[in-house]
Scaffold this active site. Sequence first.
Site, PDB file in Angstrom:
ATOM      1  N   GLY A  78      -9.455  64.123 -44.486  1.00  0.00           N
ATOM      2  CA  GLY A  78     -10.538  63.796 -43.572  1.00  0.00           C
ATOM      3  C   GLY A  78     -10.596  64.807 -42.446  1.00  0.00           C
ATOM      4  N   PRO A  80     -10.436  66.845 -38.877  1.00  0.00           N
ATOM      5  CA  PRO A  80      -9.323  66.996 -37.941  1.00  0.00           C
ATOM      6  C   PRO A  80      -9.368  65.927 -36.846  1.00  0.00           C
ATOM      7  CG  PRO A  80     -10.581  69.054 -38.102  1.00  0.00           C
ATOM      8  CD  PRO A  80     -11.306  68.025 -38.908  1.00  0.00           C
ATOM      9  N   GLY A  81      -8.208  65.533 -36.386  1.00  0.00           N
ATOM     10  CA  GLY A  81      -8.135  64.638 -35.229  1.00  0.00           C
ATOM     11  C   GLY A  81      -8.401  63.184 -35.534  1.00  0.00           C
ATOM     12  N   THR A  82      -8.409  62.819 -36.816  1.00  0.00           N
ATOM     13  CA  THR A  82      -8.723  61.434 -37.154  1.00  0.00           C
ATOM     14  C   THR A  82      -7.470  60.572 -37.318  1.00  0.00           C
ATOM     15  OG1 THR A  82      -9.002  62.225 -39.419  1.00  0.00           O
ATOM     16  CG2 THR A  82     -10.996  61.807 -38.158  1.00  0.00           C
ATOM     17  N   HIS A 297     -33.193  58.315 -43.437  1.00  0.00           N
ATOM     18  CA  HIS A 297     -32.921  58.865 -44.758  1.00  0.00           C
ATOM     19  C   HIS A 297     -31.987  57.941 -45.551  1.00  0.00           C
ATOM     20  CE1 HIS A 297     -31.992  62.381 -47.496  1.00  0.00           C
ATOM     21  NE2 HIS A 297     -30.945  61.599 -47.730  1.00  0.00           N
ATOM     22  N   GLU A 298     -30.882  57.577 -44.936  1.00  0.00           N
ATOM     23  CA  GLU A 298     -29.914  56.719 -45.628  1.00  0.00           C
ATOM     24  C   GLU A 298     -30.484  55.331 -45.898  1.00  0.00           C
ATOM     25  OE1 GLU A 298     -27.236  57.876 -46.981  1.00  0.00           O
ATOM     26  OE2 GLU A 298     -27.790  59.799 -46.113  1.00  0.00           O
ATOM     27  N   HIS A 301     -32.543  55.414 -49.032  1.00  0.00           N
ATOM     28  CA  HIS A 301     -31.743  55.276 -50.256  1.00  0.00           C
ATOM     29  C   HIS A 301     -31.403  53.803 -50.492  1.00  0.00           C
ATOM     30  CE1 HIS A 301     -31.024  59.437 -51.207  1.00  0.00           C
ATOM     31  NE2 HIS A 301     -30.408  59.705 -50.076  1.00  0.00           N
TER      32      HIS A 301
HETATM   33  P1  ADP Z   1      -5.067  64.646 -37.617  1.00  0.00           P
HETATM   34  O1  ADP Z   1      -3.682  64.757 -38.135  1.00  0.00           O
HETATM   35  O2  ADP Z   1      -5.957  63.823 -38.476  1.00  0.00           O
HETATM   36  O3  ADP Z   1      -5.696  65.957 -37.266  1.00  0.00           O
HETATM   37  P2  ADP Z   1      -3.711  63.492 -35.394  1.00  0.00           P
HETATM   38  O4  ADP Z   1      -2.935  62.400 -36.020  1.00  0.00           O
HETATM   39  O5  ADP Z   1      -2.967  64.727 -35.110  1.00  0.00           O
HETATM   40  O6  ADP Z   1      -5.001  63.824 -36.241  1.00  0.00           O
HETATM   41  O7  ADP Z   1      -4.367  62.930 -34.058  1.00  0.00           O
HETATM   42  C1  ADP Z   1      -4.062  63.484 -32.800  1.00  0.00           C
HETATM   43  C2  ADP Z   1      -3.971  62.391 -31.745  1.00  0.00           C
HETATM   44  O8  ADP Z   1      -5.252  61.762 -31.578  1.00  0.00           O
HETATM   45  C3  ADP Z   1      -3.052  61.257 -32.116  1.00  0.00           C
HETATM   46  O9  ADP Z   1      -1.721  61.565 -31.787  1.00  0.00           O
HETATM   47  C4  ADP Z   1      -3.610  60.118 -31.293  1.00  0.00           C
HETATM   48  O10 ADP Z   1      -3.218  60.229 -29.945  1.00  0.00           O
HETATM   49  C5  ADP Z   1      -5.094  60.375 -31.353  1.00  0.00           C
HETATM   50  N1  ADP Z   1      -5.700  59.652 -32.463  1.00  0.00           N
HETATM   51  C6  ADP Z   1      -6.343  60.175 -33.531  1.00  0.00           C
HETATM   52  N2  ADP Z   1      -6.777  59.217 -34.367  1.00  0.00           N
HETATM   53  C7  ADP Z   1      -6.397  58.049 -33.834  1.00  0.00           C
HETATM   54  C8  ADP Z   1      -6.535  56.685 -34.236  1.00  0.00           C
HETATM   55  N3  ADP Z   1      -7.158  56.345 -35.384  1.00  0.00           N
HETATM   56  N4  ADP Z   1      -6.014  55.724 -33.438  1.00  0.00           N
HETATM   57  C9  ADP Z   1      -5.377  56.058 -32.299  1.00  0.00           C
HETATM   58  N5  ADP Z   1      -5.211  57.313 -31.864  1.00  0.00           N
HETATM   59  C10 ADP Z   1      -5.713  58.306 -32.607  1.00  0.00           C
HETATM   60 ZN    ZN Z   2     -29.689  61.528 -49.345  1.00  0.00          ZN
END
Ligand code: ADP
Ligand code: ZN
Length: 466
Positions: A78, A80-82, A297-298, A301
């Site tokens: 997924g 980044p940052g999720t 759009h969605e 569908h």
């Molecule tokens: P990824 O590995 O997907 O790039 P990270 O796990 O490194 O993302 O996320 C970085 C920081 O962002 C985490 O340490 C947390 O502080 C915050 N964070 C990201 N997603 C979440 C989430 N679903 N719930 C709580 N904190 C989150």
């Molecule tokens: Zn479509």
Amino acid sequence: MSLNLPLRLPPRRARAASRLHLPRPRRADQAASPLTFRDVAANEAAMNQLRALADYLAHPKKYAALGARLPRGVLLYGPPGTGKTLMARALAGEAGVPFFSLSGSDFVEMYVGVGAARVRELFGRAKRAGRCVIFIDEIDAIGKRRDDGSGSDERDRTLNALLSEMSGFQENSGVIVLAATNRADTLDPALTRPGRFDAKIEVGLPDRRQRLDILRLHCRNKPLAESVDLARLAADTVRFSGASLESLVNDAAIRAARRGGHVIEEADLHAAFVAAVAGEDRPVAAAREELAVVALHEAGHAVACHALLPGHRIERLSILPTTGGAAGYNLTIPAERMLPDLNGLSAQIQVLLAGRAAEQLLYSETNLTAGASGDLSQAAELASTMALDLGMVASPALSLRALSRCAGGGSEGAALVKRLLEDCYQAVSVLLRERADQLEALAARLLEAESLTGREVEAFFADWPA
Ligand code: ADP
Ligand code: ZN
Ligand code: MG
């Protein structure tokens, strides 16, 4: 919050996260206070799967006794940052087992043989530890498809070491290998074969409700002024990842401290929000308009699918960007084996064209959106199957023999496909015009929530006055 602000696109790369990984394998770090599932918000579907793995890690014998076979490797993918890295650590913490990690990006420029040696060393230590979580972050750096000509011997050696270590595991040894990537599409298929990373978990950007959960989580230990409205902040932070939300809240706390405040005020959060979205080139108003088109759009569908393919279940309707960071969106209808009859295929084509048709119904001026061009090529593919392979046409004037003559893809065939598409487009436009109220209502609901589950979509249709 002011709406005259540029909207943030997904961060390009999660540098901050990967910096957590030192270039050499560390000892299992149980000393640092372990994260648990309580440190993760949103990502409910992914968390449910991880909860099952945590139970396995905590009680492997229970599973062995029943002869249950668990996935050996689990791939988290997924944007980044999720929270992929976060969830991997939380899994180990939750199950109370050691956590061993390596990041693929650390192998990129390495001396010959070093990457493979580190992989073997890591697995060796993990096996001695017994039950544990092994985490390979940024696995795309070593596990990229090899057929694109960009292969390097060193990367191959590292990848081969990883694959052979994974194959060498005893079943039910209480070891779970997790890997994370922002780009599941570029992975070497060898990685996802059975016995390797045979389970995949998608981790998406948070929708509005999930953003509120993440904001609440990260405000847990922070003093907030009474006036702070996190729900509104959640609504304004469209397309923010969990990581961007966390850093927004942190930035606000720093601002509050710097001005000598005792609590975080709305103004601190606002300033942090402004800073976070500064430098984006698209003003919020434009971005919202764009989202409104996407929602329509969605919804198109979905309305067509509901009307024309009653056997199909819509799994999810979303206007959030999908993996890869592009501003995309998706409608998922489980692939069901369709009988290749004329009506069924025509319905499928109409459902594919309904997104574009809905856009044009209300915004006759819009350019073709990226999503729509994907739909068109899929629809064209189905139309040529229908016309050329199956010999099914709407017009009885064209005999099977005529069809097989143009099956080579000649201009006659192309004209036929074009006509089929045009007929379907006409038909679905009429259908949507008849259901314009429903279409607009669903689009509005989708714009508000940003993503709807299949059940919510079903409820919408069920409640709709007949
Ligand atoms: P990824 O590995 O997907 O790039 P990270 O796990 O490194 O993302 O996320 C970085 C920081 O962002 C985490 O340490 C947390 O502080 C915050 N964070 C990201 N997603 C979440 C989430 N679903 N719930 C709580 N904190 C989150
Ligand atoms: Zn479509
Ligand atoms: Mg990460």
